[in-house]
Enzyme design. Structure first.
Site, PDB file in Angstrom:
ATOM      1  N   ASP A  15      64.954  41.487  45.829  1.00 46.98           N
ATOM      2  CA  ASP A  15      63.502  41.617  45.809  1.00 46.98           C
ATOM      3  C   ASP A  15      62.950  40.671  44.762  1.00 46.98           C
ATOM      4  OD1 ASP A  15      62.896  43.417  47.777  1.00 46.98           O
ATOM      5  OD2 ASP A  15      63.510  45.128  46.538  1.00 46.98           O
ATOM      6  N   THR A  39      32.995  44.301  39.957  1.00 48.51           N
ATOM      7  CA  THR A  39      32.666  43.001  39.362  1.00 48.51           C
ATOM      8  C   THR A  39      33.815  42.017  39.488  1.00 48.51           C
ATOM      9  OG1 THR A  39      33.470  43.700  37.210  1.00 48.51           O
ATOM     10  CG2 THR A  39      31.135  44.092  37.667  1.00 48.51           C
ATOM     11  N   ARG A  40      35.019  42.510  39.517  1.00 48.63           N
ATOM     12  CA  ARG A  40      36.246  41.713  39.581  1.00 48.63           C
ATOM     13  C   ARG A  40      36.318  40.677  38.462  1.00 48.63           C
ATOM     14  NH1 ARG A  40      37.624  39.054  44.681  1.00 48.63           N
ATOM     15  NH2 ARG A  40      35.419  38.686  45.026  1.00 48.63           N
ATOM     16  N   MET A  41      35.756  41.014  37.317  1.00 47.92           N
ATOM     17  CA  MET A  41      35.925  40.151  36.147  1.00 47.92           C
ATOM     18  C   MET A  41      35.774  40.981  34.887  1.00 47.92           C
ATOM     19  SD  MET A  41      32.419  37.973  36.427  1.00 47.92           S
ATOM     20  CE  MET A  41      30.812  38.737  36.391  1.00 47.92           C
ATOM     21  N   ASP A  63      64.554  50.783  46.458  1.00 51.96           N
ATOM     22  CA  ASP A  63      64.234  52.060  45.834  1.00 51.96           C
ATOM     23  C   ASP A  63      63.337  52.927  46.699  1.00 51.96           C
ATOM     24  OD1 ASP A  63      62.055  50.471  45.566  1.00 51.96           O
ATOM     25  OD2 ASP A  63      61.961  50.549  43.372  1.00 51.96           O
ATOM     26  N   PHE A 118      37.166  45.291  33.222  1.00 48.50           N
ATOM     27  CA  PHE A 118      37.315  44.887  34.611  1.00 48.50           C
ATOM     28  C   PHE A 118      36.987  46.060  35.519  1.00 48.50           C
ATOM     29  CE2 PHE A 118      39.791  44.615  38.473  1.00 48.50           C
ATOM     30  CZ  PHE A 118      39.605  43.295  38.869  1.00 48.50           C
ATOM     31  N   THR A 119      36.226  45.826  36.545  1.00 50.72           N
ATOM     32  CA  THR A 119      36.040  46.854  37.568  1.00 50.72           C
ATOM     33  C   THR A 119      36.278  46.216  38.916  1.00 50.72           C
ATOM     34  OG1 THR A 119      33.707  46.417  37.983  1.00 50.72           O
ATOM     35  CG2 THR A 119      34.212  47.965  36.193  1.00 50.72           C
ATOM     36  N   ALA A 120      36.587  47.085  39.835  1.00 52.56           N
ATOM     37  CA  ALA A 120      36.872  46.585  41.182  1.00 52.56           C
ATOM     38  C   ALA A 120      35.624  45.949  41.777  1.00 52.56           C
ATOM     39  CB  ALA A 120      37.370  47.705  42.065  1.00 52.56           C
TER      40      ALA A 120
END
Lengths: 553, 716
Positions: B335, B410-412, B551, B406-408
């Site tokens: 992997d 704003t993505r910054m 796994d 960071f937030t989903a």
């Protein structure tokens, strides 16, 4: 020319001839055994014997075919000899006694050609030609068939089929042995061998006595006797008889005939498995063992150690003056390295260590280059054993030519290499343990022991040469040696075909850098080493009390 | 309602380092003494017959004992003692190898205490108030639900179906740091005997009674139901064949010897040869010296030690067959994440926009990442420090800074400090932010972003607003970082003839970039479990053996299909069931070590077999002249070691034969040194050491022993 120089020239020219024929003959045999076409003549035979030539056989069927064919051959040959006096061209000889007939039948069918009789005073022309000579062809063809079946086991994948024994048998006889024998016989006749159907001539000798000289179809039988590694002579004196081996160059040619097919078969093997280098490696192993043996044997004879040879200046006792020491030594090595067993000199009279070497050659299992076909399969079994130990040492499940050598393969290979030593040693021990059988020895002391050891080594390895000296046409020896010949031939054949069957079923493992390369000098050296060490360890005690005791006193 | 019985872990034996695992693989002489009683017990013929070579030696020892009793002499008794010692030494080798496993098993048993379980009848997902009854752990059946709280021992193997907890698995793995186990996902498996340290979980039992992981581990390390592996069986057949040959060779020598003696009537009987042939004592001595006792004695110890070496590396092989298969592996599926690359992407380059220096970009990027605790964020800080020498400021130093997380949406993320706003994040998000603030990202920035994407990396754009002027400063190149030394490992693998295939969920472009960098032979991109399985089948069709690690539950079919499937201990029960090995450290790189151990196991067997057979040459040179030189004085030329007397020669060979077993026990346990290289080179090396060495060593050894013992009475 000094004997040493003559010897070098003789051996050197042989090596050149064998190297030159290796490729064309090997390639020709490859085509014979892989071609899909049947000759018209072959089709007639298949129809006669009721064989469907295009169906293939599983290992068990293939093995059964070999055994059935050989059993019928033995019965036929036995009956033929027992009924000799009722048939024409018997030259007036009586029926052959039962124990000799049994021994001879087994002997010729197993490609041994141990002769407990004198050909010229026992067998008529019909038995010689229609019985013995036929076996000279087919027993050799059987050997080649088995070898080819084993090679197919390596070459094929995920199949049960190993080819068709009857087709292999017919092709080997018709396309390989007959044509070469035909040409060879003409060459021998040109060299001075006789070829006629005349009976016994009584000749008055210079000394005033009478000598019985039997004529006969000698050249035709001589050629297949050498080519098929049979060794059964028309005359008791075998290739020492001037009618069988006229002069130095017929001697050269006969040795060449002995070696030509066994040395070409590795090429056939290389072509069939699709990697010529594998064939060269096997040929190299055979070549190294053979060359060493020839050189040492000839050297020992030329050095002529021992009291009597030193006193007279050369080890000429038992050797023909026509051939001299070197040519006799080479012939002796060639005949014992293969399963021929023809002789042009008395091995009994060789120097002790020289005689030991002829035994050692046979004890190798006759693999260098060995009998026609038998040599190749014997050598491949040794390669399998070498690969097993060496393969473990490189950290992988051992594999040879992409086929894994697992428990079943190693079991069959082990049983193969167990068979002949066990026969030789037990046979020798039984004979030496009985005062009655010891009486057959001509000599006492270690030399007498060598005679018995030689007889059982020769019979069990299907060589057929005799140390002479020993009287073997007694019921006990005829029976015991006959059993040794039969077991020594057919048990290994069954193991080999079974091995082929289990190899053919496997899917090949692709080669990688982690795979043990089996075409390099390293591997060649290992197989040589394993072969010599295995044999030396097995036979050293017996040899120590025979030729070794005699030779290093 | 029964009162929950909390059973505190009873006082455990003080934990030695790594739970009593024997380190290093060296042999402590004390172990020989400890194992002696076991070795003597193994003399029992009903168990010894399984080892045909040593069984023959034992029969020989019994036979010579009888002979020595009826016709005593110092020589006879010396031989008898050393023949018995040969068998004992062989048993000792096996007992020592087993002893190491037993130490391990003892500590495992300590973990398998009488635990009780709080079983919940008819548990439903989401059920909070539960009633339980207390039962003994052995009474638990497959499918039962139990609740385990902090401080309790998990009563059996199972999967967490509710909750999350930290678990101390040191009893099994030897690793003292606790691990997190939670319901759902690939970290749900718990093992009986481990201890919950915090929180509360509900576990569904997956084991059958008495077949727990610990039970299997104990059986494995003790070698209780050790099956002979395919190569071991094949080797045993070869050894048996050699034994038969030598048995025949020695037995059939007798009539020949009697004949030879009778031919020389003037020669007096000796201890070796009489009118009745070679004496029984000498005959047995010869036989024992010739049959492959060295490898016969050490064969099972080598196998046990091989498993043990795996255990020392915290890998449990469910069968010896799997260990052997590891040596044969020709394709390794690895992997990408965690095996070939470090788990996370890391900053590897700052590509500044036109008019910006790399230093400025680095400073801004670092500033924007100071409060970013993600591995990527941290890697930007570290890289800026390493490449541009920028001091890492603590977020606290900038007291008046406002950190933007960071937030989903704003993505910054970034920081507002001293009137300057710095942002870093997904290219589209940051570019939009710059545009919104009146800036104008240039074409070049777009090209940089595309270039990085094309090379398989992840671009993060850095922008700022300073004095109301917005601009893009440049792009951070995040990429998968290949672990150090991986390229060399893969080169080694190639030398060993092993093909490495990287498995990744990445797109083919990214996958190719990493594959090239890591130096793997091939890769499988956008791999689904089905693709993996198909790849394994394809390789196997071509006759190759495949090894892989996995796994997750979705790895289970592939793990089962692979010839060597190593499941991570952190993985699901399904994965552990499917594989044939479990790595307790859950370190996927270990697959490479497993392959090496497999190879080492086979090499050790092959090397000692070669050594054993090569030894015979010297023994013949010692014994044959000793037996027959009296009759045929010429044979004394074979006595090239110039041994003092026939008796001392034979005894020296027998003693050497016994001592070499003891001398090679450490090698059998440790394994022959293995360095990855091509088969040819390996063979050459081993042939020199064990083949040539095997021929020479006994000549020296037997001579030295002879020099010592020829002073003994009865030796002349």
């Amino acid at each position: 020319m000094s004997p040493t120089f003559a010897g070098i020239l003789f051996i050197g020219s042989l090596v050149v001839a064998l190297v030159l024929t290796h490729r064309p003959v090997g390639d020709y045999m490859y085509r014979v055994y892989t071609s899909a076409r049947h000759l018209a003549f072959e089709r007639v035979i298949y129809r006669l014997i009721g064989v469907r030539a295009d169906t293939e056989q599983r290992w068990s069927v293939y093995a059964r075919s070999v055994l059935a064919f050989s059993a019928v051959s033995i019965l036929f040959l036995y009956a033929f000899q027992r009924l000799q006096d009722k048939l024409f061209l018997s030259l007036g000889f009586d029926a052959v006694p039962s124990h000799i007939a049994w021994n001879t039948a087994v002997s010729f069918v197993t490609n041994t050609n141990w002769q407990a009789y004198s050909g010229e005073s026992t067998m008529g022309h019909l038995v010689q030609m229609a019985g013995l000579a036929v076996q000279n062809f087919v027993s050799a063809a059987v050997g080649m068939s088995v070898a080819v079946a084993l090679v197919r086991g390596f070459a094929r994948k995920r199949t049960e089929n190993l080819g068709n024994f009857w087709v292999d048998l017919v092709r080997g006889t018709v396309r390989i042995l007959l044509p070469i024998a035909f040409i060879g016989a003409i060459v021998l006749v040109a060299g001075g061998l006789i070829q006629n159907l005349s009976g016994v001539h009584d000749v008055a000798t210079l000394a005033g006595g009478t000598q019985h000289i039997t004529g006969g179809p000698v050249a035709s039988q001589e050629v297949i006797k050498e080519l098929g590694n049979n060794g059964g002579g028309f005359y008791n004196a075998n290739s020492a008889h001037p009618f069988e081996n006229a002069n130095s160059w017929t001697n050269w040619f006969e040795i060449f005939l002995i070696l030509v097919l066994p040395f070409a078969l590795p090429r056939t093997f290389g072509r069939m498995v699709g990697d010529k280098r594998q064939g060269y490696a096997i040929a190299a192993v055979m070549g190294i063992l053979a060359f060493t043996s020839v050189a040492v044997l000839t050297g020992l004879e030329i050095a002529h150690n021992g009291t009597v040879p030193q006193a007279v200046g050369a080890a000429m006792e038992g050797k023909e003056v026509r051939f001299g020491v070197a040519n006799s030594g080479t012939f002796a090595a060639a005949t014992t390295l293969t399963s021929t067993g023809a002789v042009n000199s008395f091995h009994d009279s060789f120097t002790a260590l020289g005689g030991m070497l002829t035994m050692f050659n046979m004890m190798l299992g006759e693999v260098a280059p060995g009998g026609v076909g038998a040599g190749l399969y014997g050598m491949l079994v040794l390669a399998v054993i070498t690969v097993f130990v060496a393969g473990l040492m490189v950290g992988r499940t051992p594999e040879y030519l992409g086929k894994k050598i697992g428990a079943r393969e190693i079991k069959l290979a082990s049983m193969y290499f167990l068979t002949t030593p066990v026969l030789v040693l037990i046979g020798t021990a039984l004979a030496m343990g009985s005062a009655e059988q010891r009486a057959s020895m001509l000599n006492s002391g270690p030399h007498g022991l060598s005679e018995v050891l030689y007889a059982f080594t020769s019979a069990s390895n299907n060589n057929g040469s005799a140390f002479a000296g020993i009287t073997v046409n007694t019921p006990w020896y005829d029976t015991a040696l006959g059993l040794c010949m039969a077991f020594g031939r057919f048990l290994p054949i069954v193991f080999v075909i079974a091995l082929a069957g289990s190899l053919a079923k496997q899917a090949p493992v692709p080669a990688s850098a982690g795979t043990l390369p089996t075409h390099r000098p390293q591997f060649v050296g290992m197989v040589v080493g394993v072969t010599i060490i295995l044999v030396a360890l097995t036979f050293l005690p017996a040899l120590a009390l025979g030729p070794l005791a005699e030779g290093i006193s | 309602m029964a009162t929950p019985m909390l059973r505190q872990a009873p006082g455990r034996a003080p934990e030695p380092q790594k739970n009593g695992k024997v380190g290093g693989g060296l042999l402590d002489p004390k172990q020989l003494v400890i194992s002696l009683p076991d070795a003597l017990r193994k003399l029992n013929p009903t168990t010894l017959w399984r080892n045909p070579v040593m069984f023959i030696v034992e029969i020989g020892a019994v036979f010579t004992t009888v002979l020595a009793v009826t016709d005593p002499s110092i020589f006879a008794w010396a031989i008898v003692v050393w023949l018995w010692l040969t068998v004992v030494f062989a048993n000792l080798a096996e007992a020592v190898a087993e002893g190491r496993g037993k130490a391990q098993a003892a500590t495992l048993r300590a973990a398998k205490r009488d635990t009780t379980a709080r079983r919940i009848e008819g548990w439903q997902a989401g059920q909070v108030a539960v009633s339980w009854d207390t039962v003994g752990a052995p009474e638990l059946k497959q499918g039962d639900f139990v609740v385990v709280e902090a401080g309790e021992i998990i009563p059996g193997d199972g999967d967490v179906v509710e909750g999350i907890a930290s678990v101390d698995e040191s009893a099994i793995t030897g690793e003292s740091a606790p691990v997190i186990r939670e319901s759902g996902g690939d970290r749900s498996a718990v093992t009986g005997g481990t201890k919950v340290l915090s929180d509360r979980i509900v576990v569904q039992i997956t084991q059958k009674p008495g077949e727990s992981f610990i039970d299997r581990m104990i059986a494995l390390v003790e070698g209780a139901n050790r099956q002979k592996t395919p190569n071991e069986i094949a080797l045993n057949i070869l050894l048996a064949a050699l034994t038969i040959i030598f048995l025949v060779a020695t037995a059939t020598m007798q009539p020949l010897a009697i004949f030879s003696k009778a031919q020389n009537p003037g020669i007096p009987d000796s201890l070796a040869l009489t009118g009745d042939g070679v004496t029984g004592i000498v005959l047995v001595s010869l036989l024992v010296c010739l049959i492959p006792t060295t490898i016969g004695a050490l064969l099972s110890a080598i196998g046990i030690a091989g498993m043990d070496r795996l255990v020392q590396r915290n890998v449990l092989a469910m069968s010896g067959r799997a260990v052997e298969a590891a040596g044969d592996v020709s394709t390794l599926l690895l992997d990408k994440t965690g095996t070939i690359t470090l788990g996370n992407r890391q900053a590897s380059e700052f590509a500044p926009a036109p008019g910006v220096t790399a230093g400025e970009l680095a400073a801004a990027a670092q500033l924007a990442s100071l409060a970013d605790e993600t591995p990527e964020g941290r890697s930007i800080v570290v890289y800026a420090k390493q490449a541009y020498g920028l001091r890492v400021r603590q977020p606290g130093e900038l007291a008046h800074a406002e950190w933007i997380a960071f937030t989903a949406q704003t993505r910054m993320s970034g920081v507002d400090v001293d009137g300057r706003q710095v942002r870093k994040g997904a290219a589209t998000a940051v570019m939009k932010w710059v545009r919104d603030n009146g800036g104008r990202p240039t074409e070049e920035v777009g090209d940089l972003v595309d270039g990085i994407s094309a090379s398989g990396g992840t671009p993060l754009v850095v922008g700022e607003v300073l004095d109301g002027k917005a601009r893009v400063l440049g792009v951070i190149h995040l990429k998968d970082v290949v672990k150090q030394g991986m390229r060399e490992r893969f080169d080694e693998m190639r030398k060993m003839g092993i093909r490495t295939v990287m498995i990744t969920g990445d797109n083919p472009l990214t996958a190719k970039a990493i594959a090239d960098e890591a130096g793997v032979d091939d890769f499988l991109a956008e791999a689904t479990p089905e693709d993996k399985l198909a790849l394994i089948r394809k390789e196997q069709e071509g006759g190759r053996l495949v090894a892989m690690t996995g796994d997750g539950t979705n790895d289970a079919p592939a793990l089962a299909q692979a010839d060597v499937g190593v499941a991570m201990n952190t993985g699901t029960s399904a994965a552990k069931e499917a594989g044939n090995m479990v790595d307790l450290d859950s370190n996927p790189t270990k697959l490479i070590e497993i392959v090496e151990i497999g190879k080492q196991l086979l090499i050790t067997r092959g090397a000692l077999t070669t050594f054993s057979i090569a030894n015979d040459i010297a023994k013949y040179f010692a014994i044959i002249p000793a037996m027959f030189a009296a009759v045929y004085p010429g044979l004394d030329t074979l006595n090239i070691m110039r041994l003092a007397s026939p008796q001392s020669a034979i005894l020296s060979a027998v003693i050497f034969n016994a001592l070499v077993i003891i001398a090679l026990i450490p090698l059998a346990l440790r394994g022959v040194r293995y360095r990855p290289s091509s088969a040819s080179k390996l063979l050459s090396r081993n042939l020199y050491v064990y083949g040539l060495g095997g021929i020479i060593v006994p000549f020296i050894g037997i001579k030295l022993i002879d020099l010592l013992i020829h002073f003994l009475p009865g030796m002349s």
